[in-house]
Design an enzyme around this catalytic site. Structure first.
Site, PDB file in Angstrom:
ATOM      1  N   GLY A  12      32.410  43.353  38.676  1.00 38.46           N
ATOM      2  CA  GLY A  12      33.310  43.748  37.575  1.00 38.46           C
ATOM      3  C   GLY A  12      32.659  43.553  36.219  1.00 38.46           C
ATOM      4  O   GLY A  12      33.323  43.157  35.260  1.00 38.46           O
ATOM      5  N   ARG A  15      33.299  45.608  31.878  1.00 36.99           N
ATOM      6  CA  ARG A  15      34.018  45.295  30.632  1.00 36.99           C
ATOM      7  C   ARG A  15      34.634  43.900  30.720  1.00 36.99           C
ATOM      8  O   ARG A  15      34.498  43.212  31.738  1.00 36.99           O
ATOM      9  CB  ARG A  15      35.076  46.346  30.339  1.00 36.99           C
ATOM     10  N   ASP A  62      33.327  49.176  45.137  1.00 38.13           N
ATOM     11  CA  ASP A  62      34.671  48.616  45.247  1.00 38.13           C
ATOM     12  C   ASP A  62      34.507  47.336  46.059  1.00 38.13           C
ATOM     13  O   ASP A  62      34.192  47.397  47.253  1.00 38.13           O
ATOM     14  CB  ASP A  62      35.586  49.624  45.956  1.00 38.13           C
ATOM     15  N   VAL A  63      34.712  46.181  45.417  1.00 34.04           N
ATOM     16  CA  VAL A  63      34.411  44.912  46.105  1.00 34.04           C
ATOM     17  C   VAL A  63      35.270  44.677  47.346  1.00 34.04           C
ATOM     18  O   VAL A  63      34.925  43.858  48.191  1.00 34.04           O
ATOM     19  CB  VAL A  63      34.525  43.688  45.156  1.00 34.04           C
ATOM     20  N   ASN A  89      33.827  38.029  39.731  1.00 29.18           N
ATOM     21  CA  ASN A  89      34.689  38.196  38.548  1.00 29.18           C
ATOM     22  C   ASN A  89      35.677  39.350  38.681  1.00 29.18           C
ATOM     23  O   ASN A  89      36.753  39.295  38.077  1.00 29.18           O
ATOM     24  CB  ASN A  89      33.791  38.412  37.314  1.00 29.18           C
ATOM     25  N   SER A 141      42.192  31.620  38.044  1.00 29.03           N
ATOM     26  CA  SER A 141      43.094  31.724  36.888  1.00 29.03           C
ATOM     27  C   SER A 141      44.012  30.508  36.904  1.00 29.03           C
ATOM     28  O   SER A 141      44.363  30.012  37.983  1.00 29.03           O
ATOM     29  CB  SER A 141      43.934  32.999  36.981  1.00 29.03           C
ATOM     30  N   TYR A 154      49.191  38.160  42.268  1.00 32.35           N
ATOM     31  CA  TYR A 154      48.021  37.697  41.498  1.00 32.35           C
ATOM     32  C   TYR A 154      47.844  36.185  41.658  1.00 32.35           C
ATOM     33  O   TYR A 154      46.738  35.694  41.909  1.00 32.35           O
ATOM     34  CB  TYR A 154      48.230  38.086  40.035  1.00 32.35           C
ATOM     35  N   ALA A 156      48.909  34.257  44.053  1.00 30.39           N
ATOM     36  CA  ALA A 156      48.483  33.949  45.429  1.00 30.39           C
ATOM     37  C   ALA A 156      46.991  34.240  45.603  1.00 30.39           C
ATOM     38  O   ALA A 156      46.264  33.467  46.232  1.00 30.39           O
ATOM     39  CB  ALA A 156      49.313  34.761  46.426  1.00 30.39           C
ATOM     40  N   LYS A 158      44.700  34.135  43.313  1.00 31.40           N
ATOM     41  CA  LYS A 158      43.883  33.173  42.562  1.00 31.40           C
ATOM     42  C   LYS A 158      43.957  31.781  43.191  1.00 31.40           C
ATOM     43  O   LYS A 158      42.982  31.031  43.157  1.00 31.40           O
ATOM     44  CB  LYS A 158      44.313  33.165  41.087  1.00 31.40           C
ATOM     45  N   ILE A 187      42.947  35.027  28.039  1.00 30.02           N
ATOM     46  CA  ILE A 187      41.716  35.416  27.356  1.00 30.02           C
ATOM     47  C   ILE A 187      41.924  36.811  26.775  1.00 30.02           C
ATOM     48  O   ILE A 187      42.559  37.660  27.412  1.00 30.02           O
ATOM     49  CB  ILE A 187      40.523  35.437  28.358  1.00 30.02           C
TER      50      ILE A 187
HETATM   51  P1  NAP Z   1      39.307  43.559  32.997  1.00 31.38           P
HETATM   52  O1  NAP Z   1      39.016  43.674  31.529  1.00 31.38           O
HETATM   53  O2  NAP Z   1      40.366  44.388  33.590  1.00 31.38           O
HETATM   54  O3  NAP Z   1      37.930  43.743  33.797  1.00 31.38           O
HETATM   55  C1  NAP Z   1      37.890  43.701  35.207  1.00 31.38           C
HETATM   56  C2  NAP Z   1      36.718  44.533  35.661  1.00 31.38           C
HETATM   57  O4  NAP Z   1      36.730  44.576  37.104  1.00 31.38           O
HETATM   58  C3  NAP Z   1      36.820  45.980  35.176  1.00 31.38           C
HETATM   59  O5  NAP Z   1      35.556  46.435  34.757  1.00 31.38           O
HETATM   60  C4  NAP Z   1      37.309  46.686  36.399  1.00 31.38           C
HETATM   61  O6  NAP Z   1      37.002  48.092  36.459  1.00 31.38           O
HETATM   62  C5  NAP Z   1      36.600  45.935  37.503  1.00 31.38           C
HETATM   63  N1  NAP Z   1      37.204  46.193  38.808  1.00 31.38           N
HETATM   64  C6  NAP Z   1      38.521  46.434  39.099  1.00 31.38           C
HETATM   65  N2  NAP Z   1      38.673  46.657  40.402  1.00 31.38           N
HETATM   66  C7  NAP Z   1      37.447  46.568  40.968  1.00 31.38           C
HETATM   67  C8  NAP Z   1      36.953  46.704  42.289  1.00 31.38           C
HETATM   68  N3  NAP Z   1      37.770  47.012  43.315  1.00 31.38           N
HETATM   69  N4  NAP Z   1      35.623  46.556  42.512  1.00 31.38           N
HETATM   70  C9  NAP Z   1      34.788  46.285  41.502  1.00 31.38           C
HETATM   71  N5  NAP Z   1      35.192  46.141  40.221  1.00 31.38           N
HETATM   72  C10 NAP Z   1      36.506  46.277  39.960  1.00 31.38           C
HETATM   73  O7  NAP Z   1      39.691  42.048  33.359  1.00 31.38           O
HETATM   74  P2  NAP Z   1      39.249  40.666  32.693  1.00 31.38           P
HETATM   75  O8  NAP Z   1      40.363  40.206  31.841  1.00 31.38           O
HETATM   76  O9  NAP Z   1      37.873  40.750  32.128  1.00 31.38           O
HETATM   77  O10 NAP Z   1      39.263  39.742  33.993  1.00 31.38           O
HETATM   78  C11 NAP Z   1      38.086  39.385  34.694  1.00 31.38           C
HETATM   79  C12 NAP Z   1      38.443  38.297  35.700  1.00 31.38           C
HETATM   80  O11 NAP Z   1      39.021  37.178  35.015  1.00 31.38           O
HETATM   81  C13 NAP Z   1      39.495  38.739  36.718  1.00 31.38           C
HETATM   82  O12 NAP Z   1      39.204  38.165  37.964  1.00 31.38           O
HETATM   83  C14 NAP Z   1      40.787  38.159  36.169  1.00 31.38           C
HETATM   84  O13 NAP Z   1      41.733  37.943  37.152  1.00 31.38           O
HETATM   85  C15 NAP Z   1      40.278  36.860  35.579  1.00 31.38           C
HETATM   86  N6  NAP Z   1      41.149  36.292  34.544  1.00 31.38           N
HETATM   87  C16 NAP Z   1      41.413  36.958  33.388  1.00 31.38           C
HETATM   88  C17 NAP Z   1      42.240  36.378  32.429  1.00 31.38           C
HETATM   89  C18 NAP Z   1      42.549  37.051  31.126  1.00 31.38           C
HETATM   90  O14 NAP Z   1      43.368  36.496  30.366  1.00 31.38           O
HETATM   91  N7  NAP Z   1      41.967  38.171  30.791  1.00 31.38           N
HETATM   92  C19 NAP Z   1      42.815  35.140  32.688  1.00 31.38           C
HETATM   93  C20 NAP Z   1      42.540  34.495  33.894  1.00 31.38           C
HETATM   94  C21 NAP Z   1      41.686  35.073  34.813  1.00 31.38           C
HETATM   95  P3  NAP Z   1      37.907  49.155  35.609  1.00 31.38           P
HETATM   96  O15 NAP Z   1      37.322  49.170  34.250  1.00 31.38           O
HETATM   97  O16 NAP Z   1      37.758  50.456  36.312  1.00 31.38           O
HETATM   98  O17 NAP Z   1      39.316  48.649  35.659  1.00 31.38           O
END
Ligand code: NAP
Length: 246
Positions: A12, A15, A62-63, A89, A141, A154, A156, A158, A187
């Protein structure tokens, strides 16, 4: 440079937090393999990594599909001969109240967030075991530790990541592989930018440090956990949440 000539696989990485992790690892001297469902975003990340003077392999994956994960790991080993660091990630949300949550919403989140992390961990475990060294960092998370209404799937997934982390840490420690999890709070990414200003203000009021986190707050911890400085840390879940959950 703390990670000179190490090879890191980040899922991932197109972005958000994943992109920040890729850039932080590359700045510390690591070569990068990164996969994402969105190839266009990966191309931009690749040019930034190359500007930092590091090599990069990108692939649309696709992971949740084990054959696609195995394929990118094979290509990574062909190109770089090793994988020193894995950062699980990639993750999604499909929020809904339990009574309204569809089977598809449940399955998609569990398949990508939890099974996806298992697929990647399993695929890199063999080469890391052979090398008798490796670092695995799983992005969980705080929601997996405290629950959240509307996010049963979500939360579950995490919480599952935390169980996976501790089991893998115990299983792989004797082979020199450390496995840890990071539990971010809120974040600033596209995952959180859709929240209304009112919701964001309420959230900030619950955070002792009075701000949402930056992607670099998470990326900096990944670099530390992947570095030699963290060699005696395994099976840990470290929160990056401004003190929200204590
Ligand atoms: P994000 O901006 O949505 O980025 C997630 C990335 O994963 C995107 O590039 C997405 O692709 C890609 N992705 C989605 N499905 C996928 C798949 N099946 N195979 C491979 N890649 C895939 O999310 P983020 O906020 O950076 O979050 C990153 C991680 O941190 C996640 O695990 C999230 O649960 C965790 N997290 C985030 C927060 C927060 O506040 N942001 C808080 C706690 C934990 P697309 O661009 O096509 O969607």
């Amino acid at each position: 440079m703390r990670l000179k000539d190490r090879v890191a696989l980040v899922t991932g990485g197109g972005r958000g937090i994943g992109r920040a992790i890729v850039l932080a690892l590359a700045k510390e001297g690591a070569d990068i393999v990164t996969c994402d469902i969105n190839l266009e975003n990966l191309k931009e990340v690749a040019s930034e990594v190359e500007k930092l003077g590091r090599k990069i392999l990108i692939q649309k994956v696709d992971v949740s599909k084990i054959s696609e994960v195995d394929d990118v790991v094979k290509k990574a080993l062909d190109k770089f001969t090793k994988i020193d660091i894995l950062v699980n990630n990639a993750g999604i949300t499909r929020d809904n109240l339990i009574l309204k949550m569809s089977e598809e919403e449940w399955d998609q989140v569990l398949d990508i967030n939890l099974k996806g992390a298992f697929n990647c961990l399993k695929a890199v475990a063999r080469p890391m075991m052979k090398a008798r060294s490796g670092r695995i960092v799983n992005i969980a998370s705080v929601v997996g530790m405290m629950g959240n209404p509307g996010q049963a799937n979500y939360a579950a997934s995490k919480a599952g990541i935390i169980g996976l982390t501790k089991s893998a840490a115990k299983e792989l420690a004797s082979r020199g592989i450390n496995v840890n999890a990071i539990a971010p709070g809120f974040i600033k990414t596209t995952m959180t930018e859709s929240l209304s200003d009112e919701v964001k203000e309420k959230l900030i009021n619950q955070i002792p440090l009075k701000r949402l986190g930056e992607v670099t707050d998470v990326a900096n911890l990944v670099v530390f956990l992947a570095s030699d400085d963290a060699s005696y840390i395994t099976g840990e879940v470290i929160k990056v949440d401004g003190g929200m959950l204590m």
